[in-house]
Write a protein that holds these residues in place. Structure first.
Motif, PDB file in Angstrom:
ATOM      1  N   GLU A 128       6.120  -5.939  -1.891  1.00 18.85           N
ATOM      2  CA  GLU A 128       6.682  -4.775  -1.215  1.00 18.85           C
ATOM      3  C   GLU A 128       8.202  -4.689  -1.427  1.00 18.85           C
ATOM      4  O   GLU A 128       8.738  -3.608  -1.678  1.00 18.85           O
ATOM      5  CB  GLU A 128       6.345  -4.830   0.282  1.00 18.85           C
ATOM      6  CG  GLU A 128       6.623  -3.507   0.964  1.00 18.85           C
ATOM      7  CD  GLU A 128       6.425  -3.553   2.471  1.00 18.85           C
ATOM      8  OE1 GLU A 128       5.810  -4.517   2.977  1.00 18.85           O
ATOM      9  OE2 GLU A 128       6.932  -2.618   3.138  1.00 18.85           O
ATOM     10  N   THR A 129       8.883  -5.841  -1.325  1.00 21.00           N
ATOM     11  CA  THR A 129      10.327  -5.819  -1.567  1.00 21.00           C
ATOM     12  C   THR A 129      10.616  -5.475  -3.030  1.00 21.00           C
ATOM     13  O   THR A 129      11.590  -4.786  -3.325  1.00 21.00           O
ATOM     14  CB  THR A 129      11.003  -7.145  -1.173  1.00 21.00           C
ATOM     15  OG1 THR A 129      10.184  -8.223  -1.582  1.00 21.00           O
ATOM     16  CG2 THR A 129      11.255  -7.234   0.306  1.00 21.00           C
ATOM     17  N   ALA A 130       9.778  -5.942  -3.938  1.00 20.81           N
ATOM     18  CA  ALA A 130       9.988  -5.614  -5.359  1.00 20.81           C
ATOM     19  C   ALA A 130       9.949  -4.097  -5.559  1.00 20.81           C
ATOM     20  O   ALA A 130      10.831  -3.528  -6.217  1.00 20.81           O
ATOM     21  CB  ALA A 130       8.934  -6.297  -6.229  1.00 20.81           C
ATOM     22  N   ALA A 131       8.961  -3.442  -4.984  1.00 16.83           N
ATOM     23  CA  ALA A 131       8.856  -1.980  -5.141  1.00 16.83           C
ATOM     24  C   ALA A 131      10.083  -1.289  -4.561  1.00 16.83           C
ATOM     25  O   ALA A 131      10.648  -0.369  -5.178  1.00 16.83           O
ATOM     26  CB  ALA A 131       7.577  -1.483  -4.467  1.00 16.83           C
ATOM     27  N   ASN A 132      10.507  -1.734  -3.384  1.00 20.41           N
ATOM     28  CA  ASN A 132      11.685  -1.118  -2.745  1.00 20.41           C
ATOM     29  C   ASN A 132      12.961  -1.381  -3.546  1.00 20.41           C
ATOM     30  O   ASN A 132      13.800  -0.492  -3.710  1.00 20.41           O
ATOM     31  CB  ASN A 132      11.859  -1.657  -1.320  1.00 20.41           C
ATOM     32  CG  ASN A 132      10.774  -1.155  -0.388  1.00 20.41           C
ATOM     33  OD1 ASN A 132      10.164  -0.111  -0.631  1.00 20.41           O
ATOM     34  ND2 ASN A 132      10.516  -1.902   0.670  1.00 20.41           N
ATOM     35  N   GLU A 133      13.123  -2.618  -4.016  1.00 20.95           N
ATOM     36  CA  GLU A 133      14.343  -2.972  -4.756  1.00 20.95           C
ATOM     37  C   GLU A 133      14.402  -2.273  -6.110  1.00 20.95           C
ATOM     38  O   GLU A 133      15.477  -1.873  -6.561  1.00 20.95           O
ATOM     39  CB  GLU A 133      14.422  -4.494  -4.930  1.00 20.95           C
ATOM     40  CG  GLU A 133      14.690  -5.209  -3.603  1.00 20.95           C
ATOM     41  CD  GLU A 133      14.777  -6.716  -3.742  1.00 20.95           C
ATOM     42  OE1 GLU A 133      15.011  -7.379  -2.715  1.00 20.95           O
ATOM     43  OE2 GLU A 133      14.617  -7.256  -4.870  1.00 20.95           O
ATOM     44  N   ILE A 134      13.250  -2.124  -6.768  1.00 20.67           N
ATOM     45  CA  ILE A 134      13.224  -1.400  -8.043  1.00 20.67           C
ATOM     46  C   ILE A 134      13.623   0.057  -7.807  1.00 20.67           C
ATOM     47  O   ILE A 134      14.476   0.604  -8.517  1.00 20.67           O
ATOM     48  CB  ILE A 134      11.834  -1.511  -8.710  1.00 20.67           C
ATOM     49  CG1 ILE A 134      11.602  -2.944  -9.194  1.00 20.67           C
ATOM     50  CG2 ILE A 134      11.704  -0.505  -9.861  1.00 20.67           C
ATOM     51  CD1 ILE A 134      10.157  -3.248  -9.581  1.00 20.67           C
ATOM     52  N   ALA A 135      13.061   0.668  -6.775  1.00 19.20           N
ATOM     53  CA  ALA A 135      13.366   2.078  -6.474  1.00 19.20           C
ATOM     54  C   ALA A 135      14.828   2.263  -6.080  1.00 19.20           C
ATOM     55  O   ALA A 135      15.412   3.329  -6.306  1.00 19.20           O
ATOM     56  CB  ALA A 135      12.449   2.586  -5.357  1.00 19.20           C
ATOM     57  N   PHE A 136      15.429   1.219  -5.493  1.00 20.97           N
ATOM     58  CA  PHE A 136      16.845   1.287  -5.115  1.00 20.97           C
ATOM     59  C   PHE A 136      17.717   1.531  -6.353  1.00 20.97           C
ATOM     60  O   PHE A 136      18.695   2.277  -6.296  1.00 20.97           O
ATOM     61  CB  PHE A 136      17.254  -0.024  -4.422  1.00 20.97           C
ATOM     62  CG  PHE A 136      18.668  -0.062  -3.918  1.00 20.97           C
ATOM     63  CD1 PHE A 136      18.965   0.293  -2.609  1.00 20.97           C
ATOM     64  CD2 PHE A 136      19.716  -0.454  -4.744  1.00 20.97           C
ATOM     65  CE1 PHE A 136      20.269   0.261  -2.131  1.00 20.97           C
ATOM     66  CE2 PHE A 136      21.022  -0.488  -4.279  1.00 20.97           C
ATOM     67  CZ  PHE A 136      21.301  -0.130  -2.969  1.00 20.97           C
ATOM     68  N   PHE A 137      17.361   0.907  -7.476  1.00 20.48           N
ATOM     69  CA  PHE A 137      18.207   0.973  -8.675  1.00 20.48           C
ATOM     70  C   PHE A 137      17.716   1.925  -9.760  1.00 20.48           C
ATOM     71  O   PHE A 137      18.528   2.418 -10.547  1.00 20.48           O
ATOM     72  CB  PHE A 137      18.363  -0.419  -9.294  1.00 20.48           C
ATOM     73  CG  PHE A 137      19.324  -1.307  -8.543  1.00 20.48           C
ATOM     74  CD1 PHE A 137      20.692  -1.071  -8.601  1.00 20.48           C
ATOM     75  CD2 PHE A 137      18.869  -2.356  -7.777  1.00 20.48           C
ATOM     76  CE1 PHE A 137      21.602  -1.877  -7.923  1.00 20.48           C
ATOM     77  CE2 PHE A 137      19.768  -3.173  -7.078  1.00 20.48           C
ATOM     78  CZ  PHE A 137      21.127  -2.924  -7.155  1.00 20.48           C
ATOM     79  N   PHE A 138      16.408   2.112  -9.864  1.00 20.72           N
ATOM     80  CA  PHE A 138      15.879   2.812 -11.039  1.00 20.72           C
ATOM     81  C   PHE A 138      14.921   3.929 -10.661  1.00 20.72           C
ATOM     82  O   PHE A 138      13.914   3.693  -9.983  1.00 20.72           O
ATOM     83  CB  PHE A 138      15.147   1.826 -11.955  1.00 20.72           C
ATOM     84  CG  PHE A 138      16.039   0.774 -12.566  1.00 20.72           C
ATOM     85  CD1 PHE A 138      16.841   1.069 -13.652  1.00 20.72           C
ATOM     86  CD2 PHE A 138      16.085  -0.516 -12.034  1.00 20.72           C
ATOM     87  CE1 PHE A 138      17.669   0.105 -14.214  1.00 20.72           C
ATOM     88  CE2 PHE A 138      16.912  -1.491 -12.589  1.00 20.72           C
ATOM     89  CZ  PHE A 138      17.706  -1.183 -13.681  1.00 20.72           C
ATOM     90  N   ALA A 139      15.214   5.137 -11.140  1.00 20.51           N
ATOM     91  CA  ALA A 139      14.231   6.220 -11.078  1.00 20.51           C
ATOM     92  C   ALA A 139      13.058   5.831 -11.980  1.00 20.51           C
ATOM     93  O   ALA A 139      13.253   5.201 -13.034  1.00 20.51           O
ATOM     94  CB  ALA A 139      14.855   7.519 -11.575  1.00 20.51           C
ATOM     95  N   GLU A 140      11.859   6.202 -11.577  1.00 22.40           N
ATOM     96  CA  GLU A 140      10.662   5.815 -12.354  1.00 22.40           C
ATOM     97  C   GLU A 140      10.773   6.282 -13.820  1.00 22.40           C
ATOM     98  O   GLU A 140      10.308   5.593 -14.729  1.00 22.40           O
ATOM     99  CB  GLU A 140       9.401   6.357 -11.678  1.00 22.40           C
ATOM    100  CG  GLU A 140       8.085   5.933 -12.322  1.00 22.40           C
ATOM    101  CD  GLU A 140       7.833   4.420 -12.384  1.00 22.40           C
ATOM    102  OE1 GLU A 140       8.342   3.682 -11.505  1.00 22.40           O
ATOM    103  OE2 GLU A 140       7.142   3.985 -13.321  1.00 22.40           O
ATOM    104  N   SER A 141      11.440   7.429 -14.040  1.00 18.93           N
ATOM    105  CA  SER A 141      11.575   7.955 -15.413  1.00 18.93           C
ATOM    106  C   SER A 141      12.467   7.077 -16.292  1.00 18.93           C
ATOM    107  O   SER A 141      12.491   7.252 -17.514  1.00 18.93           O
ATOM    108  CB  SER A 141      12.159   9.372 -15.369  1.00 18.93           C
ATOM    109  OG  SER A 141      13.462   9.335 -14.816  1.00 18.93           O
ATOM    110  N   THR A 142      13.199   6.113 -15.711  1.00 22.07           N
ATOM    111  CA  THR A 142      14.070   5.228 -16.494  1.00 22.07           C
ATOM    112  C   THR A 142      13.467   3.830 -16.656  1.00 22.07           C
ATOM    113  O   THR A 142      14.134   2.927 -17.160  1.00 22.07           O
ATOM    114  CB  THR A 142      15.471   5.111 -15.858  1.00 22.07           C
ATOM    115  OG1 THR A 142      15.385   4.393 -14.619  1.00 22.07           O
ATOM    116  CG2 THR A 142      16.085   6.484 -15.602  1.00 22.07           C
TER     117      THR A 142
END
Ligand code: CMP
Length: 140
Positions: free
Chosen positions: A122-136
């Motif tokens: 769950e933290t991985a999903a949140n932390e990824i979204a913090f830095f990167f838009a899915e399109s990148t």
């Protein structure tokens, strides 16, 4: 299962010019870099990213350190990526990190500890979204 995790190469390791040596360890462990950039965090960014630690005594030092220079943020993807990255990093305190881990080899202190890695799905999903838009993010 194939997972994604957020990895941050912290200002101490960027300053030591070991981004490539650290990324090579991920690649050797079959983790793929599927998104990456060098970024100077603002104080607000660092405070938000580490909001979970807001009440901890080390919070201010942690934020000060994380804005002290650019960080290299990446999304890593691969089998069991979250735990695999944590095993490669070693213990949070480099004095307690196993020999051959990233922190044993590159970190100086519990604050300047070279890398951050997500601790759970769950933290991985949140932390990824913090830095990167899915399109990148480029699964490959
Ligand atoms: P990180 O995985 O980025 O998450 C929070 C950071 O706080 C941690 O790595 C350490 O660099 C830093 N920190 C400083 N003191 C402590 C502590 N006593 N316990 C946990 N983390 C600490």
């Amino acid at each position: 299962a194939i997972e994604r995790t957020l990895s941050i190469i912290k200002p101490d390791a960027v300053a030591k010019n070991v981004i490539g040596q650290i990324v090579a360890r991920f690649e050797q462990a079959n983790l793929k870099v599927i998104a990456a950039r060098l970024q100077q965090l603002s104080r607000e960014d660092a405070e938000r990213f580490y909001a979970v630690h807001k009440e901890r005594p080390f919070y201010k030092d942690l934020v000060d350190f994380m804005v002290s220079g650019p960080v290299f943020v990446q999304v890593l993807e691969g089998e069991n990526a979250i735990q695999k990255n944590r095993d490669l990093m070693g213990a949070t305190d480099p004095k307690k990190a196993d020999a051959g881990t990233i922190r044993a080899d590159f970190a100086d202190s519990i604050d300047a500890n070279a890398v951050h890695g997500s601790d759970a799905a769950e933290t991985a999903a949140n932390e990824i979204a913090f830095f990167f838009a899915e399109s990148t993010v480029h699964s490959r």
